[in-house]
Design a protein around this motif. Sequence first.
Motif, PDB file in Angstrom:
ATOM      1  N   TYR A  42       0.893  -1.086   0.067  1.00  0.00           N
ATOM      2  CA  TYR A  42      -0.092  -0.082   0.171  1.00  0.00           C
ATOM      3  C   TYR A  42       1.106   1.087   0.003  1.00  0.00           C
ATOM      4  O   TYR A  42       1.784   1.339   0.740  1.00  0.00           O
ATOM      5  CB  TYR A  42      -0.844  -0.179   1.352  1.00  0.00           C
ATOM      6  CG  TYR A  42      -1.852   1.292   1.369  1.00  0.00           C
ATOM      7  CD1 TYR A  42      -2.923   1.244   0.500  1.00  0.00           C
ATOM      8  CD2 TYR A  42      -1.502   2.243   2.429  1.00  0.00           C
ATOM      9  CE1 TYR A  42      -3.813   2.501   0.619  1.00  0.00           C
ATOM     10  CE2 TYR A  42      -2.314   3.354   2.400  1.00  0.00           C
ATOM     11  CZ  TYR A  42      -3.398   3.240   1.688  1.00  0.00           C
ATOM     12  OH  TYR A  42      -4.273   4.548   1.752  1.00  0.00           O
ATOM     13  N   VAL A  60       3.035   7.464   2.997  1.00  0.00           N
ATOM     14  CA  VAL A  60       3.070   6.430   3.849  1.00  0.00           C
ATOM     15  C   VAL A  60       3.428   5.243   2.934  1.00  0.00           C
ATOM     16  O   VAL A  60       2.713   5.135   2.060  1.00  0.00           O
ATOM     17  CB  VAL A  60       2.003   6.379   4.534  1.00  0.00           C
ATOM     18  CG1 VAL A  60       2.211   5.424   5.451  1.00  0.00           C
ATOM     19  CG2 VAL A  60       1.629   7.629   5.695  1.00  0.00           C
ATOM     20  N   GLU A  62       3.454   0.900   2.882  1.00  0.00           N
ATOM     21  CA  GLU A  62       3.215   0.026   3.684  1.00  0.00           C
ATOM     22  C   GLU A  62       3.763  -1.243   3.170  1.00  0.00           C
ATOM     23  O   GLU A  62       3.384  -1.404   2.021  1.00  0.00           O
ATOM     24  CB  GLU A  62       1.760  -0.087   4.330  1.00  0.00           C
ATOM     25  CG  GLU A  62       1.192  -1.158   5.262  1.00  0.00           C
ATOM     26  CD  GLU A  62      -0.086  -1.052   5.625  1.00  0.00           C
ATOM     27  OE1 GLU A  62      -0.816  -2.143   5.776  1.00  0.00           O
ATOM     28  OE2 GLU A  62      -0.891   0.032   5.564  1.00  0.00           O
ATOM     29  N   THR A  67       5.289  -0.283   8.239  1.00  0.00           N
ATOM     30  CA  THR A  67       4.569   1.037   7.594  1.00  0.00           C
ATOM     31  C   THR A  67       5.746   1.826   8.063  1.00  0.00           C
ATOM     32  O   THR A  67       6.016   2.155   8.966  1.00  0.00           O
ATOM     33  CB  THR A  67       3.267   1.328   8.259  1.00  0.00           C
ATOM     34  OG1 THR A  67       2.406   0.038   7.893  1.00  0.00           O
ATOM     35  CG2 THR A  67       2.609   2.535   7.696  1.00  0.00           C
TER      36      THR A  67
END
Length: 130
Positions: A42, A60, A62, A67
């Motif tokens: 992600y 961000v 992940e 993360t």
Amino acid sequence: MSDVPKQLQYTKEHEWVRREDDGTVVVGITDHAQQQLGELVYVELPEVGRTLKPGDALAVVESTKATSDVYAPLAGAVLDVNPALPSEPELVNTDPYGAGWLVRLQPADTGALAGLLDAPAYTALLDAAH
């Protein structure tokens, strides 16, 4: 050994910066960073138009392991985000310096690029960490 293209600039937090001919910069995470994270599942990207200060959380990422925040290497406005990453976050793993780019910024001050690491300095940083 991590791939460190000579034409890019780097941060100590493992982001890369490529200056474009139009004065904008493209930002992503380095080969070393994606190797440390493992397979990305992600990527959360900022809104176009957002103004960033150096060190602000820019994105961000992940992975199956962790993360992590990606930090803005310099002040600027987000002009574009990589439209492929929401559906294909693995591009950051397979092509971190190409199709896996994260954002394009309009730098507030192009002089800030002088504060980034060149490829030999970034390679030395990686070597010192091992």
